[in-house]
Design an enzyme around this catalytic site. Structure first.
Site, PDB file in Angstrom:
ATOM      1  N   HIS A  33      33.917 -20.924 -39.996  1.00  0.00           N
ATOM      2  CA  HIS A  33      33.895 -19.822 -39.031  1.00  0.00           C
ATOM      3  C   HIS A  33      34.911 -18.750 -39.410  1.00  0.00           C
ATOM      4  O   HIS A  33      34.602 -17.557 -39.469  1.00  0.00           O
ATOM      5  CB  HIS A  33      34.193 -20.374 -37.630  1.00  0.00           C
ATOM      6  CG  HIS A  33      34.305 -19.314 -36.572  1.00  0.00           C
ATOM      7  ND1 HIS A  33      35.507 -18.773 -36.200  1.00  0.00           N
ATOM      8  CD2 HIS A  33      33.354 -18.675 -35.852  1.00  0.00           C
ATOM      9  CE1 HIS A  33      35.284 -17.857 -35.264  1.00  0.00           C
ATOM     10  NE2 HIS A  33      33.994 -17.779 -35.033  1.00  0.00           N
ATOM     11  N   CYS A  64      36.420  20.572 -44.286  1.00  0.00           N
ATOM     12  CA  CYS A  64      37.723  19.960 -44.557  1.00  0.00           C
ATOM     13  C   CYS A  64      38.174  19.312 -43.262  1.00  0.00           C
ATOM     14  O   CYS A  64      37.732  19.685 -42.188  1.00  0.00           O
ATOM     15  CB  CYS A  64      38.720  20.996 -45.043  1.00  0.00           C
ATOM     16  SG  CYS A  64      38.969  22.362 -43.908  1.00  0.00           S
ATOM     17  N   ARG A 107      19.425 -16.043 -45.188  1.00  0.00           N
ATOM     18  CA  ARG A 107      19.562 -14.605 -44.945  1.00  0.00           C
ATOM     19  C   ARG A 107      20.277 -14.015 -46.142  1.00  0.00           C
ATOM     20  O   ARG A 107      20.921 -14.742 -46.913  1.00  0.00           O
ATOM     21  CB  ARG A 107      20.352 -14.344 -43.671  1.00  0.00           C
ATOM     22  CG  ARG A 107      21.805 -14.721 -43.832  1.00  0.00           C
ATOM     23  CD  ARG A 107      22.579 -14.627 -42.544  1.00  0.00           C
ATOM     24  NE  ARG A 107      23.709 -15.531 -42.702  1.00  0.00           N
ATOM     25  CZ  ARG A 107      24.352 -16.140 -41.736  1.00  0.00           C
ATOM     26  NH1 ARG A 107      23.979 -15.962 -40.498  1.00  0.00           N
ATOM     27  NH2 ARG A 107      25.355 -16.937 -41.982  1.00  0.00           N
ATOM     28  N   ARG A 152      17.280 -22.100 -30.812  1.00  0.00           N
ATOM     29  CA  ARG A 152      18.310 -21.403 -31.587  1.00  0.00           C
ATOM     30  C   ARG A 152      18.306 -19.907 -31.335  1.00  0.00           C
ATOM     31  O   ARG A 152      17.264 -19.269 -31.375  1.00  0.00           O
ATOM     32  CB  ARG A 152      18.069 -21.628 -33.088  1.00  0.00           C
ATOM     33  CG  ARG A 152      17.723 -23.050 -33.443  1.00  0.00           C
ATOM     34  CD  ARG A 152      17.217 -23.169 -34.867  1.00  0.00           C
ATOM     35  NE  ARG A 152      18.225 -22.822 -35.851  1.00  0.00           N
ATOM     36  CZ  ARG A 152      17.985 -22.739 -37.147  1.00  0.00           C
ATOM     37  NH1 ARG A 152      16.759 -22.948 -37.611  1.00  0.00           N
ATOM     38  NH2 ARG A 152      18.955 -22.420 -37.980  1.00  0.00           N
ATOM     39  N   LYS A 203      17.127 -14.540 -38.066  1.00  0.00           N
ATOM     40  CA  LYS A 203      16.830 -15.949 -38.345  1.00  0.00           C
ATOM     41  C   LYS A 203      15.339 -16.203 -38.288  1.00  0.00           C
ATOM     42  O   LYS A 203      14.760 -16.810 -39.196  1.00  0.00           O
ATOM     43  CB  LYS A 203      17.571 -16.825 -37.321  1.00  0.00           C
ATOM     44  CG  LYS A 203      17.736 -18.252 -37.725  1.00  0.00           C
ATOM     45  CD  LYS A 203      18.468 -19.046 -36.640  1.00  0.00           C
ATOM     46  CE  LYS A 203      19.945 -18.717 -36.584  1.00  0.00           C
ATOM     47  NZ  LYS A 203      20.600 -19.259 -35.378  1.00  0.00           N
ATOM     48  N   SER A 257      34.290  27.080 -44.331  1.00  0.00           N
ATOM     49  CA  SER A 257      34.716  25.691 -44.384  1.00  0.00           C
ATOM     50  C   SER A 257      34.876  25.218 -42.946  1.00  0.00           C
ATOM     51  O   SER A 257      35.634  25.807 -42.174  1.00  0.00           O
ATOM     52  CB  SER A 257      36.034  25.564 -45.143  1.00  0.00           C
ATOM     53  OG  SER A 257      36.470  24.231 -45.099  1.00  0.00           O
ATOM     54  N   ASN A 269      38.208  19.035 -37.287  1.00  0.00           N
ATOM     55  CA  ASN A 269      39.187  18.527 -36.310  1.00  0.00           C
ATOM     56  C   ASN A 269      39.301  19.495 -35.141  1.00  0.00           C
ATOM     57  O   ASN A 269      39.160  19.123 -33.980  1.00  0.00           O
ATOM     58  CB  ASN A 269      40.572  18.363 -36.939  1.00  0.00           C
ATOM     59  CG  ASN A 269      40.578  17.363 -38.066  1.00  0.00           C
ATOM     60  OD1 ASN A 269      39.639  16.581 -38.193  1.00  0.00           O
ATOM     61  ND2 ASN A 269      41.605  17.388 -38.885  1.00  0.00           N
ATOM     62  N   ASP A 270      39.591  20.772 -35.463  1.00  0.00           N
ATOM     63  CA  ASP A 270      39.702  21.764 -34.396  1.00  0.00           C
ATOM     64  C   ASP A 270      38.361  21.993 -33.716  1.00  0.00           C
ATOM     65  O   ASP A 270      38.302  22.170 -32.504  1.00  0.00           O
ATOM     66  CB  ASP A 270      40.237  23.088 -34.955  1.00  0.00           C
ATOM     67  CG  ASP A 270      41.745  23.180 -34.783  1.00  0.00           C
ATOM     68  OD1 ASP A 270      42.226  22.932 -33.657  1.00  0.00           O
ATOM     69  OD2 ASP A 270      42.443  23.480 -35.774  1.00  0.00           O
ATOM     70  N   MET A 274      26.569 -16.778 -30.526  1.00  0.00           N
ATOM     71  CA  MET A 274      25.646 -17.157 -29.460  1.00  0.00           C
ATOM     72  C   MET A 274      25.338 -18.644 -29.570  1.00  0.00           C
ATOM     73  O   MET A 274      25.999 -19.357 -30.282  1.00  0.00           O
ATOM     74  CB  MET A 274      24.412 -16.286 -29.525  1.00  0.00           C
ATOM     75  CG  MET A 274      24.735 -14.861 -29.122  1.00  0.00           C
ATOM     76  SD  MET A 274      23.324 -13.789 -29.251  1.00  0.00           S
ATOM     77  CE  MET A 274      22.895 -13.977 -30.943  1.00  0.00           C
ATOM     78  N   GLY A 290      28.042 -17.695 -35.073  1.00  0.00           N
ATOM     79  CA  GLY A 290      28.685 -18.530 -34.065  1.00  0.00           C
ATOM     80  C   GLY A 290      28.906 -17.848 -32.724  1.00  0.00           C
ATOM     81  O   GLY A 290      29.555 -18.401 -31.852  1.00  0.00           O
ATOM     82  N   GLU A 341      35.961  26.844 -37.004  1.00  0.00           N
ATOM     83  CA  GLU A 341      36.580  25.788 -36.196  1.00  0.00           C
ATOM     84  C   GLU A 341      36.691  26.189 -34.729  1.00  0.00           C
ATOM     85  O   GLU A 341      37.081  25.387 -33.898  1.00  0.00           O
ATOM     86  CB  GLU A 341      37.956  25.413 -36.765  1.00  0.00           C
ATOM     87  CG  GLU A 341      38.882  26.598 -36.986  1.00  0.00           C
ATOM     88  CD  GLU A 341      40.154  26.225 -37.731  1.00  0.00           C
ATOM     89  OE1 GLU A 341      40.496  25.033 -37.767  1.00  0.00           O
ATOM     90  OE2 GLU A 341      40.803  27.137 -38.261  1.00  0.00           O
ATOM     91  N   TYR A 392      29.973  20.937 -50.144  1.00  0.00           N
ATOM     92  CA  TYR A 392      31.030  19.964 -50.464  1.00  0.00           C
ATOM     93  C   TYR A 392      31.710  19.457 -49.198  1.00  0.00           C
ATOM     94  O   TYR A 392      31.626  20.074 -48.134  1.00  0.00           O
ATOM     95  CB  TYR A 392      32.070  20.582 -51.413  1.00  0.00           C
ATOM     96  CG  TYR A 392      32.901  21.673 -50.791  1.00  0.00           C
ATOM     97  CD1 TYR A 392      34.080  21.368 -50.098  1.00  0.00           C
ATOM     98  CD2 TYR A 392      32.518  23.003 -50.883  1.00  0.00           C
ATOM     99  CE1 TYR A 392      34.837  22.373 -49.515  1.00  0.00           C
ATOM    100  CE2 TYR A 392      33.271  24.009 -50.307  1.00  0.00           C
ATOM    101  CZ  TYR A 392      34.423  23.689 -49.622  1.00  0.00           C
ATOM    102  OH  TYR A 392      35.171  24.665 -49.031  1.00  0.00           O
TER     103      TYR A 392
END
Ligand code: ADP
Ligand code: MG
Ligand code: MG
Length: 896
Positions: A452, A848, A336, A91, A22, A780, A784-785, A102, A100, A761, A868
């Site tokens: 709001h 992957c 803004r 403000r 602001k 690759s 996850n693992d 604060m 809204g 992995e 990739y």
């Protein structure tokens, strides 16, 4: 010593970190010569200091004194001067907009004496002066001294009731004088002393209250939801007051430079005559469409449009603004770069390119994968003619259904129990935030696109219909056209059209998904949104360096992903090929007594596997397909230990003897033998291939045979064999030696080539990547693992068990399974990539796993130089867009 206070003339739009959004933009507008009331900004640093110390900041008071004196000189008035007072607003305004969340206090400087001076300034307008005073006590009481807002509301309500009127504006000066007395009583009852009369004390207390509001519960919750860092703090803007409540020639409004929901250019906004500040967004009175201002005050209207054009030209983007008209004089109070829906983000970016304001690179960075994901949400299928209840304003798009609830608390409660809910409110306020987060969608009876509910829902990407003014909201029901909808009844809301339906309406694919599928209704081909998506995606693809592949294990999935723009398959899992009616063969394989039985089972599986692969290779003709050899622990294919044990025990008890029972017993013995305490760290991946003779060989042969078959059809197969869970190069070498022999044998002189590579992995693989690369043509990353093993987190258990606490403590801001942990897991990726490429410069690198489709992670994978990412078909367009953005952004930072 740090400088804590900046005059508007000293700042600019790039100082958001220090001055908040602001303050930075007020400074920018001031420097553009736009009519902004004079004022100054106290920095976020001052706020950080204040919050850290919990008390006043050295030197800040003096600096404020100096800047206040400057402001007083500029305005020719002194703060709270009884004869001729200067009033200011105090403000909040953080770096990131937190609508809204604060606090702001208006009319600071009024007291029992200066109220008369204010009246004189306004030409003897007592009504106005006392209205301003009662607002100060109300806002100051609520925000600075924690007086419950209801009590002021009640007093106001009572005043209107006594007088027999509906609207605030119908209260006259005497009514407001009495109201001020009533407010003061409320104030001293709760605070223990009278409302402070010293203007300078009011100012200091208000500033500190704004600082503190950074840590208000709702602000903390909003930041967590929006992933805004907790330590930024808010700036405080002290602004000379201008008054929209001086009579019918005054008023206040909000506006967008184009439609924030669709991006269309035009006049969008709300205006309220004879009103101050918050009245517009609070939905207290019904606002006028901005276009009506032309009739009320043509001069201000024209000036406003002119300013809006200036702002767009300057910011090169959609802006939203707050303004006030004081007796025919226009003042700009805020601007803004405006929040917008996902659809508007795409159409606006394309329009700005069309208008020559920005180039395509810039346009691509103005949209995001998260927004594209929203556009891929399904839409309602209305062919069943659902009962339409009513229509409001489509404020935030999406198709949501759920049981109706009327309070934030109830929404949270039911959502926690797994129920889908729609939060229905007359209007929302910041206290409703937890319920809005919990709900599928939000329906309000009042307020427009700038209310709001609308602003917050758009920010969260949550479906919202607002201003459905025929809806009468009660405590446990709402009525619309005489129809009663009770709490718990299901409704469906369409945040694009604003329509509300009774019951659950079925959904269909969105236009954007239809477009990706190549299945777009021709009538929609020229839709601005579809055209914009096409244009920006095409450009993103041109700029992207990172390719996007897909995870797919069936022909239809492969085909869809290809339509969605996948450059091949990065992960084709083979385990599902062992399920269904093939389970029996797998059981035979596992239970085999000898080589002959085992070979038999494998021989039966091979042609089935070959056909699976052939179908996938055909769909991906010409593109690489990475097939992962079987990965999960084999007991996943067997019956559960408990069930089998009971079955066998019962049969024995009954003295049954049959071939079946005998088989069950053998199976039970096998299941017992194979039972593992930590199956994710047990006999799986490459370990299986090394332990069960012929298993990997069968898969390799099936892959090679499928490739040769496609080549014979005239196709161009590009198979890649991927060995999972390798931790040591010796594992890979063993598998590789056997595989190469089989491939040579099957491929003969067909010209078919098969790459052999590995997943990275296991942390050890990452740390010995230089060795492993000697035996791998590609890596690759199975993130996850890798995440599971790097953190020691059992993926299936931890998220439910304790991640909430880790998130609460800020140990991580987002689950490392959702977005890559750059510092830890990411470091392993970086090391493995660098050392792998050092050993084998043409090593192909990909990823992957879930992270391949996560926007943040895609940027990381671009940075570390992978070739990739691979993700599920529906994430492919999202990853393509982010890959383009990542390339553009890193090219930009190279220039700098
Ligand atoms: P928010 O960040 O919640 O929008 P603001 O600080 O913008 O809070 O202020 C709340 C309302 O008060 C807005 O409508 C704003 O335009 C109005 N307002 C703020 N300062 C002034 C001022 N100096 N004169 C008149 N109105 C003001
Ligand atoms: Mg504002
Ligand atoms: Mg894995």
């Amino acid at each position: 010593m740090a400088k804590y206070v900046y005059d508007f003339a000293e700042g600019n739009k790039d100082l958001k970190d220090l001055l908040g959004g602001k303050g930075a933009n007020l400074a920018e507008m001031t420097n553009l010569g736009l009519p902004v009331p004079a004022g100054f900004t106290i920095t976020t640093e001052a706020c950080q200091r204040f919050l850290a110390k919990g008390s006043h900041v050295d030197g800040l008071g003096d600096e404020i004194d100096r800047h206040l004196a400057g402001l007083e000189a500029a305005m020719g008035r002194k703060l709270g001067d009884p004869a001729d007072p200067l009033l200011v607003s105090v403000r909040s305004g953080a770096k990131f907009s937190m609508p809204g969340m604060m606090e702001t206090v208006l009319n600071v400087g009024l007291n029992d004496e200066s109220v008369a001076g204010l009246s004189r300034q306004a030409g003897g307008n007592d009504r106005f002066a006392w209205d301003s005073y009662r607002r100060l006590i109300q806002m100051f009481g609520k925000t600075v001294c924690d007086v419950p807002g209801d009590e002021f509301e009640d007093a106001l309500h009572k005043a209107k009731e006594t007088k027999g009127v509906r609207d605030d504006v119908q209260l006259d000066a005497d009514d407001l004088k009495s109201l001020v007395s009533a407010y003061k009583k409320v104030f001293s009852k709760h605070v223990g002393h009278d409302f402070p009369q010293d203007p300078r004390q009011q100012l200091d207390l208000a500033i500190e209250a704004v600082f503190r509001s950074w840590n208000a519960d709702r602000a903390v919750l909003y930041r967590r939801q929006e992933r805004i860092p907790a330590d930024l703090g808010t700036a405080v803007n002290v602004v000379a007051m201008v008054f929209g409540n001086l009579g019918p020639d005054s008023g206040t409004g909000v506006a967008f430079t184009r439609d924030p929901a669709t991006g269309e250019s035009g006049i969008y906004g709300d205006y309220l005559q004879n009103a101050q500040g918050e009245d517009v967004v609070a939905g207290i009175r019904n606002t006028l469409p901005l276009a009506d201002l032309e009739k009320i005050d043509k001069k201000s209207y024209d000036e406003l449009l002119q300013i809006m054009a200036t702002l767009e030209g300057h910011y090169h983007d959609l802006c939203d603004i707050e303004f006030t008209i004081e007796r025919g004089k226009l003042w700009m109070l805020q601007t803004r770069v405006g929040k917008r829906t996902a659809a508007a983000a795409f159409t606006i970016a394309a329009q700005l390119v069309e208008e020559g304001m920005i180039d395509l690179d810039e346009a691509v960075t103005r949209v995001s994968g998260a927004q594209l994901a929203q556009l891929m949400f399904p839409r309602f299928d209305l062919s069943g003619d659902p009962t339409s209840l009513t229509r409001g304003v489509g404020a935030s798009p999406g198709a949501a259904y759920g049981s109706v609830v009327f309070t934030s608390a109830r929404a949270v409660e039911l959502a926690a129990a797994g129920e889908k809910v729609i939060l229905v409110r007359r209007e929302t306020n910041p206290d409703d935030l937890p319920g809005m987060i919990a709900a599928q969608g939000i329906l309000t009876a009042r307020g427009g696109k700038t209310s709001h509910a609308a602003v917050v829902a758009r920010g969260m990407g949550k479906t919202c219909v607002c201003g459905a003014d025929q809806v009468e909201v009660g405590r446990d029901r709402f009525t619309v056209h005489g129809q009663v909808v009770h709490e718990g009844d299901v409704i469906s809301i369409d945040g694009t059209t604003g329509r509300v339906y009774l019951g659950e309406v079925p959904v269909r694919p969105s236009e954007v998904v239809q477009y990706f599928e190549g299945d777009l209704d021709p009538a929609l081909a020229n839709e601005p949104l579809v055209a914009a998506v096409h244009q920006l995606m095409t450009h993103a693809d041109q700029r992207a360096r990172l390719r996007v592949r897909t995870n797919a294990d069936t022909g239809p999935d492969a085909a869809r992903a290809r339509r969605f723009g996948a450059h091949g398959i990065g992960l084709c899992r083979t385990e599902h090929m062992f399920l269904g009616d093939r389970r029996e063969l797998v059981e035979r394989l596992i239970l085999a007594h000898n080589k002959a039985e085992r070979d038999d089972a494998l021989a039966a599986l091979r042609p089935l596997q070959r056909d699976d692969f052939l179908e996938i290779f055909r769909e991906m003709n010409g593109l690489p397909v990475t097939v992962r050899l079987i990965d999960p622990p084999l007991h996943e294919f067997l019956p559960s230990l408990e069930e089998l044990a009971v079955q066998v025990a019962v049969a024995k008890e009954r003295g049954e003897e049959s071939e079946e029972v005998e088989r069950d017993e053998r199976m039970l013995a096998a299941v017992r033998r194979m039972h593992e305490s930590n199956p994710m760290l047990g006999l799986r991946g490459v370990r299986l291939g090394l332990v069960i003779p012929g298993l990997f060989a069968m898969q390799v042969r099936a892959i090679a045979e499928a490739a040769v078959a496609l080549a014979a059809e005239g196709g161009r197969p590009r198979p890649e064999i991927m060995v999972p869970l390798v931790g040591a190069v010796q594992e890979l070498e063993t598998v590789r030696a056997e595989a190469e022999k089989i491939i040579a044998e099957v491929a003969g002189d067909s010209g078919v080539e098969v790459l052999i590579g590995t997943m990275i992995e296991v942390p050890r693989a990452a740390l010995t990547a230089g060795q492993i690369a000697e035996a791998a043509e590609f890596f690759s990353f199975g993130t996850n693992d890798l995440t599971q093993m790097a953190w020691g987190f059992s993926r299936d258990d931890v998220e439910g068990a304790f991640f909430w606490r880790y998130l609460e403590l800020g140990i991580f801001g987002i689950s490392p399974f959702e977005s890559i942990d750059r510092d830890g897991v990411g470091r392993l990726v970086r090391i493995a990539g660098e050392e792998g490429r050092a050993a084998r410069p043409d090593l192909k690198l990909g990823v992957c796993g879930e992270h391949g489709g996560d926007p943040e992670s895609v940027h990381f994978f671009h940075e570390v130089g992978l070739d990739y990412v691979s993700c599920s078909p529906f994430r492919v367009p999202i990853a393509r867009l982010e890959a383009g953005r990542a390339a553009i952004e890193s090219a930009g930072s190279d220039h700098r």
